[in-house]
Design a protein around this motif. Structure first.
Motif, mmCIF file in Angstrom:
data_model
loop_
_atom_site.group_PDB
_atom_site.id
_atom_site.type_symbol
_atom_site.label_atom_id
_atom_site.label_comp_id
_atom_site.label_asym_id
_atom_site.label_seq_id
_atom_site.Cartn_x
_atom_site.Cartn_y
_atom_site.Cartn_z
ATOM 1 N N ALA A 118 3.347 -4.472 3.491
ATOM 2 C CA ALA A 118 3.001 -4.067 4.775
ATOM 3 C C ALA A 118 4.217 -3.624 5.376
ATOM 4 O O ALA A 118 5.029 -4.205 5.587
ATOM 5 C CB ALA A 118 2.005 -5.095 5.529
ATOM 6 N N ILE A 119 3.794 -2.502 6.107
ATOM 7 C CA ILE A 119 4.889 -2.217 7.285
ATOM 8 C C ILE A 119 3.908 -2.492 8.907
ATOM 9 O O ILE A 119 2.732 -2.424 8.890
ATOM 10 C CB ILE A 119 5.280 -0.482 7.260
ATOM 11 N N THR A 120 4.660 -2.678 9.674
ATOM 12 C CA THR A 120 4.121 -2.773 11.110
ATOM 13 C C THR A 120 4.625 -1.663 11.903
ATOM 14 O O THR A 120 5.706 -1.098 12.109
ATOM 15 C CB THR A 120 5.068 -4.029 11.881
ATOM 16 N N SER A 121 3.439 -0.670 12.138
ATOM 17 C CA SER A 121 3.645 0.563 12.772
ATOM 18 C C SER A 121 4.401 0.614 14.239
ATOM 19 O O SER A 121 3.996 -0.396 14.774
ATOM 20 C CB SER A 121 2.220 1.267 12.561
ATOM 21 N N GLU A 122 5.116 1.489 14.520
ATOM 22 C CA GLU A 122 5.574 1.916 15.742
ATOM 23 C C GLU A 122 4.678 2.653 16.599
ATOM 24 O O GLU A 122 4.790 2.324 17.667
ATOM 25 C CB GLU A 122 7.012 2.211 15.608
ATOM 26 N N THR A 123 3.754 3.569 15.765
ATOM 27 C CA THR A 123 3.013 4.235 16.510
ATOM 28 C C THR A 123 1.500 4.681 15.743
ATOM 29 O O THR A 123 1.670 3.865 14.755
ATOM 30 C CB THR A 123 3.512 5.638 16.824
ATOM 31 N N ALA A 124 0.721 5.269 16.232
ATOM 32 C CA ALA A 124 -0.463 5.679 15.665
ATOM 33 C C ALA A 124 -0.094 6.899 14.855
ATOM 34 O O ALA A 124 -0.744 8.096 15.082
ATOM 35 C CB ALA A 124 -1.604 5.894 16.696
ATOM 36 N N GLY A 125 0.723 7.018 13.962
ATOM 37 C CA GLY A 125 1.318 7.986 13.294
ATOM 38 C C GLY A 125 0.594 8.254 11.779
ATOM 39 O O GLY A 125 -0.723 8.147 11.571
ATOM 40 N N ALA A 126 1.400 8.433 10.936
ATOM 41 C CA ALA A 126 0.887 8.751 9.511
ATOM 42 C C ALA A 126 1.770 7.895 8.639
ATOM 43 O O ALA A 126 3.043 7.714 8.611
ATOM 44 C CB ALA A 126 1.184 10.155 8.985
ATOM 45 N N PHE A 127 0.842 7.247 7.931
ATOM 46 C CA PHE A 127 1.599 6.273 6.667
ATOM 47 C C PHE A 127 1.796 7.034 5.429
ATOM 48 O O PHE A 127 0.746 7.813 4.756
ATOM 49 C CB PHE A 127 0.622 5.284 6.436
ATOM 50 N N VAL A 128 2.925 7.150 4.719
ATOM 51 C CA VAL A 128 3.108 7.979 3.448
ATOM 52 C C VAL A 128 3.601 6.851 2.519
ATOM 53 O O VAL A 128 4.424 6.080 2.861
ATOM 54 C CB VAL A 128 4.191 9.101 3.758
ATOM 55 N N ALA A 129 2.992 6.843 1.291
ATOM 56 C CA ALA A 129 3.481 6.246 0.044
ATOM 57 C C ALA A 129 3.617 6.891 -0.970
ATOM 58 O O ALA A 129 3.274 8.256 -1.312
ATOM 59 C CB ALA A 129 2.277 5.292 -0.333
ATOM 60 N N ALA A 130 4.791 6.686 -1.855
ATOM 61 C CA ALA A 130 5.077 7.339 -3.158
ATOM 62 C C ALA A 130 5.441 6.205 -4.300
ATOM 63 O O ALA A 130 6.058 5.367 -3.786
ATOM 64 C CB ALA A 130 6.123 8.445 -2.733
ATOM 65 N N TRP A 131 5.265 6.585 -5.396
ATOM 66 C CA TRP A 131 5.542 5.636 -6.575
ATOM 67 C C TRP A 131 5.665 6.355 -7.784
ATOM 68 O O TRP A 131 5.249 7.358 -7.882
ATOM 69 C CB TRP A 131 4.512 4.692 -6.529
ATOM 70 N N THR A 132 6.843 5.909 -8.561
ATOM 71 C CA THR A 132 6.924 6.457 -9.951
ATOM 72 C C THR A 132 6.683 5.467 -10.997
ATOM 73 O O THR A 132 7.371 4.113 -10.941
ATOM 74 C CB THR A 132 8.539 6.929 -10.019
ATOM 75 N N ASP A 133 5.764 5.653 -12.235
ATOM 76 C CA ASP A 133 5.590 4.725 -13.007
ATOM 77 C C ASP A 133 6.386 5.027 -14.422
ATOM 78 O O ASP A 133 6.260 6.175 -14.912
ATOM 79 C CB ASP A 133 4.188 4.478 -13.477
ATOM 80 N N TRP A 134 7.349 4.247 -14.623
ATOM 81 C CA TRP A 134 8.262 4.721 -15.918
ATOM 82 C C TRP A 134 7.286 4.274 -17.117
ATOM 83 O O TRP A 134 7.747 4.986 -18.133
ATOM 84 C CB TRP A 134 9.377 3.779 -16.017
ATOM 85 N N ASN A 135 6.363 3.495 -17.024
ATOM 86 C CA ASN A 135 5.390 3.338 -18.393
ATOM 87 C C ASN A 135 4.444 4.268 -18.659
ATOM 88 O O ASN A 135 3.910 4.446 -19.460
ATOM 89 C CB ASN A 135 5.014 2.047 -18.152
ATOM 90 N N GLN A 136 4.362 5.319 -17.666
ATOM 91 C CA GLN A 136 3.563 6.649 -17.719
ATOM 92 C C GLN A 136 2.078 6.185 -18.192
ATOM 93 O O GLN A 136 1.812 6.362 -19.388
ATOM 94 C CB GLN A 136 4.271 7.463 -18.846
ATOM 95 N N THR A 137 1.465 5.643 -17.383
ATOM 96 C CA THR A 137 0.239 5.098 -17.605
ATOM 97 C C THR A 137 -0.951 5.830 -17.244
ATOM 98 O O THR A 137 -2.249 5.443 -17.360
ATOM 99 C CB THR A 137 -0.046 3.350 -16.805
ATOM 100 N N GLY A 138 -0.584 6.907 -16.826
ATOM 101 C CA GLY A 138 -1.652 7.843 -16.570
ATOM 102 C C GLY A 138 -1.641 8.646 -15.029
ATOM 103 O O GLY A 138 -0.759 7.965 -14.338
ATOM 104 N N VAL A 139 -2.513 9.540 -14.708
ATOM 105 C CA VAL A 139 -2.215 9.985 -13.410
ATOM 106 C C VAL A 139 -2.897 8.765 -12.246
ATOM 107 O O VAL A 139 -4.004 8.453 -12.520
ATOM 108 C CB VAL A 139 -3.148 11.223 -13.367
ATOM 109 N N PRO A 140 -2.031 8.490 -11.313
ATOM 110 C CA PRO A 140 -2.558 7.405 -10.516
ATOM 111 C C PRO A 140 -3.647 7.890 -9.643
ATOM 112 O O PRO A 140 -3.612 8.990 -9.330
ATOM 113 C CB PRO A 140 -1.237 6.859 -9.812
ATOM 114 N N THR A 141 -4.275 6.673 -9.039
ATOM 115 C CA THR A 141 -5.205 7.056 -7.843
ATOM 116 C C THR A 141 -5.091 5.927 -6.648
ATOM 117 O O THR A 141 -4.179 5.360 -7.061
ATOM 118 C CB THR A 141 -6.759 6.874 -8.475
ATOM 119 N N SER A 142 -6.029 6.373 -5.766
ATOM 120 C CA SER A 142 -5.739 5.186 -4.714
ATOM 121 C C SER A 142 -7.084 5.014 -3.968
ATOM 122 O O SER A 142 -7.714 6.301 -3.885
ATOM 123 C CB SER A 142 -4.631 5.609 -3.601
ATOM 124 N N SER A 143 -7.304 3.931 -3.655
ATOM 125 C CA SER A 143 -8.494 3.657 -2.925
ATOM 126 C C SER A 143 -8.640 3.936 -1.322
ATOM 127 O O SER A 143 -9.563 4.019 -0.681
ATOM 128 C CB SER A 143 -9.066 2.394 -3.021
#
Length: 218
Positions: A138-163
């Motif tokens: 977790a991060i503790t937000s400083e404002t009611a802004g936007a949360f951005v995430a990015a990740w790279t999978d070296w094992n190449q397990t397929g196109v990722p999704t998120s809930s």
């Protein structure tokens, strides 16, 4: 002020190549450009290298955000940059170029408004991508802004999704897979995480960061 995200700029990936360039797009005065970049990287590399450029002369003054790669952890480089545009730009393209250890770059650009142009980057975090599914620290937000995430999978397990993120994923054959995504932060001082679904047991890196919202009425 709530942050608005324009997600219309298509992700571009280069399977086995060394550059990835977006299609041309227009920028309005006051827009914030947020770039998430990924590339394949050998796990013994001591230098993380993924360079950003554009078709302006000179290049725009990109500011580096969080990055994580083999020099800190396992293979699979993920990086970020941002740029606040004071004026309009017509036909902008953005390019990522890999270094000597790396290939198969992938780039996703977001346009945002409603950000704090004087203090753009808020809370950040990073870590290893090791499980499916996985929740970022977790991060503790400083404002009611936007949360951005990015990740790279070296094992190449397929196109990722998120809930819980609006996500843009990719899979370059025989190299890497990964994604970036975003969501609104409800209020300042919130504990915010992101869900990452890889489709198999991953090995790589993730980053998360907050784009700070402008104060109400400004």
């Amino acid at each position: 002020m709530a942050i608005t995200v324009d997600n219309s700029i298509a992700r571009v990936s280069s399977d086995g190549g060394t550059t990835a360039t977006t299609a041309a797009f227009d920028v309005s005065a006051g827009d914030l450009l947020v770039v998430c970049g990924h590339c394949d990287q050998v796990d013994d590399a001591t230098v993380d290298l993924l360079l950003i450029s554009d078709n302006q002369a000179p290049d725009l003054a990109w500011v580096a955000g969080p990055t994580r790669g083999a020099s800190e952890s396992g293979a699979g480089l993920v990086s970020s940059w941002y740029f606040h545009s004071a004026g309009a730009i017509s036909g902008l393209t953005v390019t990522l170029t890999t270094g000597v250890f790396n290939d198969s770059p992938s780039i996703k650009v977001y346009k945002m408004t409603g950000h704090d142009s004087a203090d753009i980057l808020g809370a950040v975090n990073e870590g290893n991508l090791t499980a499916d599914p996985q929740t970022t620290t977790a991060i503790t937000s400083e404002t009611a802004g936007a949360f951005v995430a990015a990740w790279t999978d070296w094992n190449q397990t397929g196109v990722p999704t998120s809930s819980d993120l609006t996500v843009s994923g990719f899979d370059t054959s025989g190299d890497i897979s990964g994604a970036s995504g975003y969501k609104a932060i409800g209020s300042a001082s919130s504990s915010v995480t992101g869900n990452m679904n890889s489709g198999g047991t991953p090995a790589g890196n993730w980053i998360v960061f907050e784009i700070r919202a402008a104060a109400a009425g400004g």
